[in-house]
Design a protein around this motif. Structure first.
Motif, PDB file in Angstrom:
ATOM      1  N   ASN A  78       0.795  -1.224   0.000  1.00 58.89           N
ATOM      2  CA  ASN A  78       0.000   0.000   0.000  1.00 58.89           C
ATOM      3  C   ASN A  78       0.826   1.271   0.000  1.00 58.89           C
ATOM      4  O   ASN A  78       0.343   2.313  -0.412  1.00 58.89           O
ATOM      5  N   SER A  79       2.067   1.191   0.487  1.00 59.35           N
ATOM      6  CA  SER A  79       2.778   2.438   0.752  1.00 59.35           C
ATOM      7  C   SER A  79       4.154   2.566   0.133  1.00 59.35           C
ATOM      8  O   SER A  79       4.714   3.655   0.123  1.00 59.35           O
ATOM      9  N   THR A  81       6.652   3.461  -2.349  1.00 59.86           N
ATOM     10  CA  THR A  81       6.575   4.216  -3.608  1.00 59.86           C
ATOM     11  C   THR A  81       7.887   4.190  -4.385  1.00 59.86           C
ATOM     12  O   THR A  81       7.920   4.539  -5.563  1.00 59.86           O
ATOM     13  N   PHE A 105       8.334   5.827   1.046  1.00 62.65           N
ATOM     14  CA  PHE A 105       6.973   5.436   1.428  1.00 62.65           C
ATOM     15  C   PHE A 105       5.999   6.592   1.293  1.00 62.65           C
ATOM     16  O   PHE A 105       6.356   7.749   1.515  1.00 62.65           O
ATOM     17  N   ALA A 106       4.764   6.235   0.968  1.00 67.73           N
ATOM     18  CA  ALA A 106       3.674   7.199   1.032  1.00 67.73           C
ATOM     19  C   ALA A 106       3.208   7.281   2.491  1.00 67.73           C
ATOM     20  O   ALA A 106       3.567   6.442   3.318  1.00 67.73           O
ATOM     21  N   GLU A 107       2.419   8.283   2.773  1.00 68.26           N
ATOM     22  CA  GLU A 107       1.737   8.397   4.061  1.00 68.26           C
ATOM     23  C   GLU A 107       1.138   7.030   4.411  1.00 68.26           C
ATOM     24  O   GLU A 107       0.503   6.389   3.569  1.00 68.26           O
ATOM     25  N   ASN A 108       1.362   6.585   5.634  1.00 66.14           N
ATOM     26  CA  ASN A 108       0.779   5.294   6.020  1.00 66.14           C
ATOM     27  C   ASN A 108       0.483   5.272   7.507  1.00 66.14           C
ATOM     28  O   ASN A 108       0.908   6.163   8.245  1.00 66.14           O
ATOM     29  N   ARG A 114       9.157   9.130   5.475  1.00 63.10           N
ATOM     30  CA  ARG A 114       8.873   9.018   4.042  1.00 63.10           C
ATOM     31  C   ARG A 114      10.021   8.279   3.341  1.00 63.10           C
ATOM     32  O   ARG A 114       9.835   7.703   2.268  1.00 63.10           O
ATOM     33  N   LYS A 318      -7.016  -0.398  -1.795  1.00 63.96           N
ATOM     34  CA  LYS A 318      -6.744  -0.883  -0.435  1.00 63.96           C
ATOM     35  C   LYS A 318      -7.072  -2.367  -0.302  1.00 63.96           C
ATOM     36  O   LYS A 318      -8.106  -2.832  -0.760  1.00 63.96           O
TER      37      LYS A 318
END
Lengths: 321, 321
Positions: A78-79, A81, A105-108, A114, A318
């Motif tokens: 999910n995160s 990037t 990473f994206a916001e998680n 990050r 998701k």
């Protein structure tokens, strides 16, 4: 086959292997330099494919996949990037086997970071001539109640910082001081939790053998000199661990939260990173076959897949997290 | 993450991978040239250790070991006196991935040959852009009643010779002529015996895809031109197998007596050969550990092993054969 007496020794065979290592190291240096423009080109191509790295991770070979727990997997899918590997010592004429791994990473919901970066230095130990990848624990800013390492990573980093500040029994010094409170706490936590089935993110705590850059420089020079003297006919022994040191080594290892961290680093830098397109393509093929519309369908379409042009069918990205 | 439309295609990713392949191939060429003096030095060192190669074979990794049956193992342990791998096209500017493997044998009860050599050429097929190692069946002069391949190898060679002489349905021509008597006999033998659990020596019958040097030269050139045109923005498709051709491929494969011969060649050239000292040392360590005084004790002593100086205890070199 007349069984003539031969004077070949293990030491000779071992020295010959070191000569091969030296040539291989130079070949790796050439390889890093020659492939660098291609990796940059690849980076610019795959940066247009959102969801590229999660799909690569999904197809990771067993020696990486075995460390990715279900929660790690959901988080990465999910995160994650971006991922990159750099042979960061090549530019400065250092060892081309040293690698830096960088995860974006994206916001998680798990941590604030990050970017999480972990460096591995190829070093040689003076005491027993050991050579391999060493590192430093890297902390992660976990969100409240979301620490996937159950506190191990933070503690490993705290112990490391304490040692660097000189307040603790620096393992590199080899002195047998009693453990500090932090070290005791880490040891107790390791003993309680055990190291099986831990989060992939525990890997960021790997430290490996305590070999400083200076020790490695000297040990490498000494190793070279020993080989030269042996080649000239002298008898020169290679230092090896004695039993007392081995015991001490065990003590050190008990403060290691990811004992096989060097192997995982190699699997990422030498297999996952160069093979990323292969793994991505495998993931796409599996996706096409299973027709399951797995995570990141949007991204797959971005890649203009020839076989999956079902633009209307876009389930949520998701998954269970 | 705004899901912008991207124009990345599989073809682009695939072309990028081919660019990496090209660079890797040049790196292999450099590696072959740079390590050549070391391999020569190694050869002169290990030639002083009788029994070196049998011990290496004994420690062969699973992807080689799985093909070595008990009888092969006894034969190799008792009679293999030399092994070498040469990237024979490097000198002529050809493909550095082409390899020649050369096995040397002492007098033995199975065959007359003292040297068995098998070459593998790295080639690209025009029809489907396939690339990999191809070879030619190599016959072995089995002694009476000692053919470990149960006649398969001789028949595979006879079929090959017939095809080369133009009398048979040359697989490369892609014409659907009926099978010749020899081809029928080979097919029948394969169907009867099956290809599981066959002797290692069946490997010498591997042929792979029927791609001539000339076809490969043209296909490689065409592949390069397609990539250049695509890089310049043209739409150019890569040839792929159509179903009819696939079927024909199956037909060909049914005359193949060692379908995974290319993989075994790679395992020998890229793992066993460069790793020989590592495997030999492993064998010695296992020998020391088990204290079993395995085959070739004399030879081990020739190597001046530090731990096994029991000169008096020399059991026969022969094992169950």
């Amino acid at each position: 086959m007349a069984a003539e007496e031969s004077s070949v020794t293990y030491q000779q065979l071992s020295d010959l292997e070191r000569e091969f290592d030296d040539v291989e190291t130079e070949i790796i240096r050439q390889q890093v330099l020659l492939t660098q423009p291609l990796f940059e080109k690849r980076q610019s191509v795959i940066s247009q494919i959102t969801g590229f790295w999660p799909l690569v991770i999904e197809q990771a070979p067993p020696d990486i996949d075995e460390y990715i727990q279900p929660t790690d997997s959901a988080l990465l899918l999910n995160s994650l990037t971006g991922l990159s590997v750099e042979h960061f010592e090549v530019e400065t004429g250092g060892d081309p086997r040293s690698v830096a791994t960088r995860f974006e990473f994206a916001e998680n919901e798990y941590f604030e970071d990050r970017v999480i970066e972990k460096k591995f230095w190829y070093r040689r130990a003076a005491k027993d001539n050991w050579a391999g990848l060493v590192s430093e624990p890297v902390d992660i800013k976990w969100k409240e109640g979301k620490d996937l390492t159950e506190g191990l990573l933070g503690l490993a980093k705290a112990v490391w910082d304490e040692e660097q500040a000189g307040g603790a029994n620096g393992a590199a010094k080899g002195k047998k001081k009693p453990l500090t409170e932090k070290q005791k706490a880490l040891k107790a936590k390791i003993d309680t939790i055990g190291l099986g089935g831990l989060s992939f993110f525990t890997w960021f705590g790997y430290r490996g053998e305590p070999v400083s850059a200076e020790e490695s420089r000297i040990a490498t020079q000494e190793e070279k000199e020993r080989r030269q003297r042996r080649a000239a006919g002298e008898e020169v022994a290679t230092p090896t661990n004695n039993e007392e040191e081995e015991e001490e080594g065990d003590e050190e290892e008990s403060l290691e939260i990811f004992p096989t961290g060097d192997q995982l680093a190699l699997a990422i830098s030498d297999d996952l990173w160069p093979g990323a397109i292969k793994y991505f393509t495998q993931a796409q093929e599996n996706d096409d076959l299973s027709d399951a519309n797995f995570e990141s369908d949007e991204d797959i379409e971005d890649a203009e897949l020839p076989e999956s042009e079902d633009e209307d069918e876009r389930p949520s990205k998701k998954r269970k997290a």
